[in-house]
Design an enzyme around this catalytic site. Structure first.
Site, PDB file in Angstrom:
ATOM      1  N   GLY A 177      -3.071  43.887  23.784  1.00 42.37           N
ATOM      2  CA  GLY A 177      -1.840  44.365  23.889  1.00 42.37           C
ATOM      3  C   GLY A 177      -1.643  45.269  25.270  1.00 42.37           C
ATOM      4  O   GLY A 177      -2.380  44.907  26.055  1.00 42.37           O
ATOM      5  N   SER A 178      -0.917  46.124  25.068  1.00 43.26           N
ATOM      6  CA  SER A 178      -0.415  46.948  26.164  1.00 43.26           C
ATOM      7  C   SER A 178      -1.655  48.187  26.504  1.00 43.26           C
ATOM      8  O   SER A 178      -2.224  48.366  25.476  1.00 43.26           O
ATOM      9  CB  SER A 178       0.788  47.529  25.956  1.00 43.26           C
ATOM     10  OG  SER A 178       0.579  48.717  24.905  1.00 43.26           O
ATOM     11  N   GLY A 212      -3.621  50.443  24.083  1.00 43.15           N
ATOM     12  CA  GLY A 212      -4.999  50.307  24.315  1.00 43.15           C
ATOM     13  C   GLY A 212      -5.703  51.872  24.541  1.00 43.15           C
ATOM     14  O   GLY A 212      -6.740  52.032  24.192  1.00 43.15           O
ATOM     15  N   GLU A 257      -8.152  43.965  25.988  1.00 49.36           N
ATOM     16  CA  GLU A 257      -7.446  42.746  26.685  1.00 49.36           C
ATOM     17  C   GLU A 257      -6.044  43.378  26.973  1.00 49.36           C
ATOM     18  O   GLU A 257      -5.398  43.151  25.888  1.00 49.36           O
ATOM     19  CB  GLU A 257      -7.469  41.440  25.984  1.00 49.36           C
ATOM     20  CG  GLU A 257      -8.812  41.089  25.594  1.00 49.36           C
ATOM     21  CD  GLU A 257      -9.458  40.260  26.547  1.00 49.36           C
ATOM     22  OE1 GLU A 257      -8.800  39.357  27.272  1.00 49.36           O
ATOM     23  OE2 GLU A 257     -10.607  40.315  26.865  1.00 49.36           O
ATOM     24  N   CYS A 279      -0.173  37.036  28.733  1.00 46.99           N
ATOM     25  CA  CYS A 279      -0.801  38.153  29.681  1.00 46.99           C
ATOM     26  C   CYS A 279      -1.176  37.390  31.003  1.00 46.99           C
ATOM     27  O   CYS A 279      -1.392  37.904  31.959  1.00 46.99           O
ATOM     28  CB  CYS A 279      -1.904  38.762  29.018  1.00 46.99           C
ATOM     29  SG  CYS A 279      -3.018  37.464  28.236  1.00 46.99           S
TER      30      CYS A 279
END
Lengths: 478, 484
Positions: free
Chosen positions: B196-197, B201, B218, B256
């Site tokens: 995610g963002s 994170g 990630e 991403c």
């Protein structure tokens, strides 16, 4: 100051100083020279900080540091080479490889109990991997810390490898900077602080923490050899102040008396009738830890379980090797990591019960088993999660550079030693190289039925689908 | 364990402790169990393929062609691959031992971490759940999966379907939004994978620190695509095909590893733009061939990027967006200002800025000044340029002359570096992500080196020096009592 250091190292790294293999090898060779030329100074510093004997300093710190350097020097070229890996039919034709690259600027925070080794070892890995490094030695081993601050600049490239000394304040400021990796050796409490600080910058961490390392002692053993190994692994390792030192023993109720007897005899042989006078025992690092340990045995429920030792000398900060039997499990001695020369023995009815006992606690950095019984060995390996394990000896696994050394669960995350040190401070970059051939129009919209069929075949690795795709099927309407 | 609502109210403590009990019972460690779970996953993907296409179309407007290519197809292959290799991966691996430790055997044993938590993202809602799930199961863990609530049909599908195929005692799906994620993170896990963002994170890692829970993140990034001068028309067409495939054909750029922006020599840019325009027309003959913008928020975010007048004036193709249908057409921009939001934030949408440089090598300097992305792409035949890109830039991965395809290759690790995250998975790396490699050394009681033990004196130290130099001859002689 921390900010300036980080900035300077970032500039050095960006300029590419740390990347060439020759630079890395030169630093490592300089470290070998430093260890050889300054062995006496290092040994003296360790003695000043911990009353460590010359033998222990050589055996456990200096020699290991030197061999780690040499191992890295030998392996450097191979480790840094890209690794070719198979590609797939879906991307045919293509080649794939994994390229190791340095993370950048790394921070290494070391511990006080093996202040030389635990600083040099990760630094070796960081340099081998091509990073710029800040080393923050433990302030609780101040002589060794100053030694680093004085010596490293004399031997290595000071624009890329720096030492920052200090305590909690300086460490906090260091932790506020952005690093590409933080490697911390120490306690779980501070480990949590390090990881939380790292989270702000999304910095990956390696944490080498502690735990209660159990030793299962079966009756089917060579008792004398086992006890010698246990004793030297406990009291011969900085007098029990080592993350992989045995914390407690588990044995059967029936075997315990024999074990205790043998321990007593071996201890007397090693350290004499008055161990507080033995030159072969390190002292407790400072009065904080001294009182922490004496409090553990002063607890009434604990004191009467002492079967050997218990002598203390506050002036010298020395505590004699102490063995205890069947200490109540709810005492501080049995719940927290001891990190000292106290060795409680826990007894069970059958030796198999010891596995459940160990698993009821948090995962240790190391677990040990003494037995000739192969079945018990296999059960131990299969059912006890731990950072690392050793059967029929203590601590030696950390001297094997082909084995990863690190914790799991509460004992930490990440591993190092040998090539694992190199990997710890590297990013494994995937590189896929294609040409302009092998164009499979099946990939692109419009997503017709025929395209989907071919794509399905292609992804499933069908050679025929590949041929069809390469031949340009399905034919595009222009 | 109580009902879903109860669990949520109680903060999931029951769920976590139940899973811990299941794990402690040894159920998930059994190799046959792991194989059965992987086989069931393969079966799920095969039998539920149509349903998966349906929910992906509902949530994201993905065409089944794209869904198969990017989620179902690669996944099925990857899980089969894990099945084939499981035994090998789970076996102990022998390690060398220095002769001086003789006799001894050393090996490394992979063991599961325990109970792990996987957070997924909304844009590849099937793939980002099932790929790590297959790795965690292959490694022998008990697993909780929290799919993104922003892809609700897929989340509901997973919650209803996974229990029908996998062992529902050991694999749980927890639905819900950020509050659920927060509550879950209050507990200790043996590993957490978050996709995610960066903002979230950071929160995940901070919460994980309280329990010393290891994490893999990630995260997002701006994935650049360098396009060198391509002499042949065919090369240019192939490059453009692949660029379009990696931008508009992949969840409308909401991925991403989608191409975020391009770096091109100023003289080549017009040629490239014309080719992009004509190929876009050929590919996207129907609107359904491009996925939807996820929701109003993301639509707003994207239209805001274009609202900036300096950015709007740099549009050379497209630029039209409709708040009523939440659609944004494929848009190409030429040299929007480098300090505008579209050039500083991850775009995650169908807008493609092209930044021109005087010579293509300048793109390397440009990249070095930016945060490390998840992927760097470069279309070039220049071997020297390729070498320089590999050596002088840093990113999760580098792909030459194609894009996105690295995601489906099981032999290479997938993951970020720096701001794009840490931790890698796919293929064997998925297995390793959820394993602990335990070092085991076994010695026998034979052969004792007396000089290991106190009391210590100089002769003992001398013998040890021989040992550490692996100087067996002198050691042997010393042991025999012959002095040198």
């Amino acid at each position: 100051m921390a900010e300036g250091v980080a900035r300077e190292l970032r500039a050095s790294f960006a300029a590419g100083r740390t990347r060439p293999a020759e630079w890395r090898a030169a630093q490592l060779r300089a470290l070998v020279r430093m260890i050889e030329e300054k062995e006496a100074d290092i040994s003296d510093a360790l003695h000043a900080d911990l009353a460590k004997t010359h033998m222990e300093s050589y055996l456990h710190e200096i020699s290991l540091a030197k061999s780690a350097c040499k191992f890295a020097l030998k392996g450097l070229k191979n480790w840094a080479k890209p690794e070719k890996v198979p590609s797939a039919i879906t991307t045919f034709p293509s080649t794939a490889q994994i390229v190791s690259e340095p993370l950048g600027v790394v921070l290494i925070i070391s511990a006080w109990n093996y202040p030389f080794l635990l600083s040099i070892d990760p630094v070796i890995g960081a340099i081998a991997a091509g990073n710029a490094v800040v080393l923050k030695p433990s302030e609780i081993a101040p002589t060794t810390s100053s030694l680093f601050a004085k010596l490293l600049p004399e031997y290595v490239d000071n624009s890329c490898i720096k030492v920052v000394e200090g305590g909690v304040l300086e460490t906090t400021v260091l932790l506020e900077q952005k690093w590409d990796k933080i490697f911390y050796t120490g306690s779980g409490t501070v480990g949590r602080i390090v990881m939380a600080a790292a989270a702000k910058h999304l910095t990956p961490v390696a944490l080498e923490l502690g735990g209660k390392c159990p030793v299962i002692v079966d009756s089917d053993i060579d008792l004398h050899v086992a006890v010698k190994r246990i004793a030297v692994g406990k009291w011969g390792c900085n007098n029990g102040q080592a993350c992989i030192a045995p914390d407690y023993i588990i044995t059967t109720k029936s075997f315990a008396p024999e074990l205790v007897d043998s321990l007593k005899r071996v201890l007397e042989r090693f350290y004499g009738k008055d161990p507080l006078q033995s030159a072969d025992l390190s002292r407790i690092v400072n009065s904080n830890h001294f009182h922490r340990l004496t409090n553990l045995i002063e607890d009434k429920k604990v004191a009467d379980k002492i079967v050997y030792g218990g002598e203390t000398d506050e002036k010298q900060l020395k505590i004699a090797p102490t063995v205890l039997l069947d200490v109540p499990l709810d005492t501080a001695l049995m719940t927290g990591e001891i990190f000292g020369p106290l060795l409680p023995i826990v007894t069970v009815e059958k030796i198999e019960e010891s596995i459940d006992f160990i698993n009821s606690k948090t995962k240790p950095l190391a677990a040990y088993l003494f037995t000739k019984n192969k079945k018990l060995q296999d059960e131990f390996v299969a059912n006890v999660p731990a950072g690392g394990m050793l059967v029929n000896d203590i601590a030696l696994h950390l001297t094997n550079p082909h084995l990863p050394f690190g914790g799991v669960g509460d004992s930490g995350m990440g591993s190092y030693h040998g090539k694992f040190s190199f990997d710890c401070f590297s990013h494994k970059k995937a590189v896929l190289i294609r040409g302009f051939g092998g164009e499979a129009t099946a990939r692109y919209p419009p997503y017709t039925q025929e395209k989907q069929k071919i794509l399905r075949g292609l992804i499933n690795g069908s050679f025929i689908a590949l041929i069809l795709a390469l031949l340009g099927f399905p034919r595009e309407k222009r | 364990m109580g009902s879903v609502a109860e669990e949520r109210a109680l903060g999931y403590g029951g769920l976590v402790s139940d899973l811990r009990d299941v794990y402690e019972s040894g159920r998930t460690r059994d190799l046959e169990w792991r194989q059965s779970q992987l086989k069931e996953l393969v079966r799920l993907l095969r039998e539920k393929e149509e349903e998966i296409f349906d929910v992906l179309r509902e949530d994201l407007g993905k065409h089944r062609g794209e869904s198969f290519r990017d989620e179902v197809g690669v996944l099925a292959k990857s899980v089969e691959d894990k099945l084939q290799n499981l035994k090998k991966w789970a076996a102990p691996e022998k390690a060398d031992t220095p002769l001086v430790a003789f006799p001894a055997t050393a090996f490394v044993v992979p063991e599961p971490l325990g109970v792990v938590l996987i957070f997924s993202c909304w844009n590849l809602p099937i793939g980002l759940v099932l790929e790590p799930l297959s790795g965690a199961l292959a490694a022998g863990n008990a697993v909780v999966v929290k799919p993104s609530e922003l892809a609700p049909s897929t989340a509901a599908f997973l919650a209803a379907t996974i229990p029908k195929y996998l062992d529902s005692k050991a694999v749980k799906v927890v639905e819900g939004g950020p509050e659920v994620g927060e509550k879950l993170m209050e507990h200790r896990w043996d590993k957490v994978l978050f996709t995610g963002s960066s903002r979230v994170g950071r929160t995940i890692m901070t919460k994980a620190a309280k329990h010393l829970t290891p994490v893999a993140l990630e995260l997002g990034s701006k994935c650049p695509c360098i396009v060198d001068w391509l002499d042949s028309n065919r090369d240019s067409q192939v490059a453009v095909n692949r660029i379009i495939g990696a931008k508009w054909s992949t969840c409308a750029g909401q991925a991403c590893i989608a191409i975020d922006y391009m770096l091109v020599e100023e003289e080549f840019a017009p040629i490239l733009i014309e080719l992009l325009k004509s190929t876009l027309k050929r590919f996207f003959t129907k609107p359904e061939y491009m996925a939807r913008i996820l929701n109003k928020q993301h639509f707003q975010r994207l239209s805001d990027l274009l609202e900036d007048p300096r950015v709007a004036s740099s549009v050379v193709h497209g630029g039209y967006y409709d708040p009523k249908t939440l659609s944004v057409e494929p848009t190409i921009l030429l040299n929007p200002p480098l300090d505008s939001d579209i050039m500083t934030e991850e775009i995650f949408g169908p807008l493609l800025p092209i930044i021109t440089v005087k010579k293509i090598e300048d793109s390397i300097t440009f990249l070095k000044s930016k945060a490390k992305p998840l992927a760097i792409y470069a279309f070039t035949r220049n071997e020297k340029l390729k070498r320089r890109i590999i050596d002088e830039t840093s990113s999760g991965s580098v792909t030459f002359n194609d894009a996105i395809v690295q995601y489906g290759l099981d032999s290479i690790p997938f993951g970020g570096v720096g701001h794009s995250g840490f931790g890698q998975y796919h293929g064997k790396y998925s297995f390793e992500m959820f394993s602990h490699k335990k070092a085991v050394l076994k010695r026998s009681f034979l052969i004792e080196f007396m000089f290991r033990y106190p009391p210590w004196d100089d002769s003992k130290i001398g013998m040890l020096r021989h040992v550490f130099r692996f100087d067996y001859v002198n050691l042997f002689l010393a042991l025999l009592g012959v002095r040198r």
